[in-house]
Design an enzyme around this catalytic site. Structure first.
Site, PDB file in Angstrom:
ATOM      1  N   HIS A  53      35.507 -14.360   6.020  1.00 14.39           N
ATOM      2  CA  HIS A  53      35.342 -14.624   4.581  1.00 14.39           C
ATOM      3  C   HIS A  53      35.078 -16.097   4.268  1.00 14.39           C
ATOM      4  O   HIS A  53      34.728 -16.436   3.141  1.00 14.39           O
ATOM      5  CB  HIS A  53      36.573 -14.144   3.806  1.00 14.39           C
ATOM      6  CG  HIS A  53      37.780 -15.009   3.964  1.00 14.39           C
ATOM      7  ND1 HIS A  53      38.800 -14.725   4.836  1.00 14.39           N
ATOM      8  CD2 HIS A  53      38.130 -16.164   3.354  1.00 14.39           C
ATOM      9  CE1 HIS A  53      39.725 -15.659   4.750  1.00 14.39           C
ATOM     10  NE2 HIS A  53      39.342 -16.547   3.863  1.00 14.39           N
ATOM     11  N   ASP A  73      38.127  -9.256   9.587  1.00 13.33           N
ATOM     12  CA  ASP A  73      37.899 -10.597   9.030  1.00 13.33           C
ATOM     13  C   ASP A  73      37.933 -11.654  10.132  1.00 13.33           C
ATOM     14  O   ASP A  73      38.883 -12.420  10.257  1.00 13.33           O
ATOM     15  CB  ASP A  73      38.963 -10.880   7.955  1.00 13.33           C
ATOM     16  CG  ASP A  73      38.675 -12.152   7.164  1.00 13.33           C
ATOM     17  OD1 ASP A  73      37.551 -12.691   7.294  1.00 13.33           O
ATOM     18  OD2 ASP A  73      39.571 -12.598   6.423  1.00 13.33           O
ATOM     19  N   SER A  93      42.843 -20.509   5.820  1.00 11.50           N
ATOM     20  CA  SER A  93      42.082 -19.394   6.376  1.00 11.50           C
ATOM     21  C   SER A  93      41.400 -19.768   7.677  1.00 11.50           C
ATOM     22  O   SER A  93      40.879 -20.870   7.828  1.00 11.50           O
ATOM     23  CB  SER A  93      41.001 -18.950   5.400  1.00 11.50           C
ATOM     24  OG  SER A  93      41.554 -18.269   4.325  1.00 11.50           O
TER      25      SER A  93
END
Length: 262
Positions: free
Chosen positions: A67, A113, A212
């Protein structure tokens, strides 16, 4: 690392990245000794804005989250960094030659992801820059296991800016049954076998915006990739972080994609 957030999906869940996505940063952790996490990769926009973290898995490949709004040829990967802004002799700078998202990545469900970044050039391995090994087994970390996650993300839930230096926090694995319960994610999205839920029952120990893509390490083995959490609830009770679990299938895809020995 929570500046410049853009909502990608539902208001209930936020992705852990800064520009373009929703972010994750370290809540309740501590600054690490400089260059003591030599596998960490810092991913920045040209303007110096934090995008995500990552892990160096081969001299010219970094593993991060799918992402993350990374652009090949434009954005930069920095290895050997402790500070985002300060000049450090240990830093090695690279442009991105190619990015490869997992072919089954699905933003709505948050599944699969993970993404590979091929660097333009090869890292010089030394004390400040080293690769991290991928897991060699399909172990699923048991609930109660204490793991650690590092990043340059925001250090307070309402503080929309990244940490200037690398920080790390211990988080505890929470069962998927509990994580999908009414107290936690309510199956929105569903925490699947390809995900790991980790945080603290008392809150205040979490990854957050900007973290992330960084590695989740359990018993000194990389087991996951920082993926998502609840919007504006970093470190809140009932809002643990969620990580992509490095399953046997994912590791096989990584090895097939980048080829060669590690």
């Amino acid at each position: 690392m929570g500046a410049f957030f853009t909502l990608l999906t539902s208001a209930a869940v936020f992705l852990l990245v800064i520009p373009g996505g929703l972010c994750v940063d370290i809540i309740g952790g501590d600054e690490v000794a400089p260059h003591s996490r030599p596998f960490m990769a810092l991913i920045l926009k040209n303007e110096g804005l934090l995008i995500c973290g990552g892990a160096l898995i081969k001299r010219n490949w970094v593993l991060t989250a799918a992402h993350c709004p990374v652009e090949s040829g434009k954005d930069s990967v920095i290895l050997g960094a402790h500070s985002i802004k300060r000049k450090e002799k240990e830093k090695q700078f690279f442009k991105i030659a190619k990015l490869i998202r997992h072919p089954c990545y699905w933003p709505e469900s948050k599944e699969h992801d993970l993404m590979l970044l091929q660097l333009k050039g090869r890292a010089k391995l030394n004390k400040a820059v080293k690769t991290i090994q991928l897991p060699t087994s399909n172990d699923d970390p048991k609930p109660g296991t204490v793991c650690r996650v590092a990043g340059w993300g925001q250090t307070k839930n309402n503080l929309r800016k990244p940490s200037e230096t690398l920080r790390e926090v211990n988080v505890t694995i929470i069962s998927r049954e509990i994580c999908n319960s009414e107290k936690y994610y309510r199956n929105n999205p569903t925490i699947t076998d390809s995900m790991i839920c980790a945080g603290s029952e008392k809150g205040n120990r979490d990854s957050c915006g900007g973290d992330s893509g960084g590695p989740l390490i359990c018993n000194n083995v990389m087991r996951g990739i920082t993926s998502f959490g609840k919007k504006d609830k970093c470190g809140a009770i009932g809002a643990p972080g969620v990580y992509t679990r490095l399953t046997k299938q994912y590791v096989q895809w990584i090895k097939k994609t980048i080829g060669g020995d590690f």
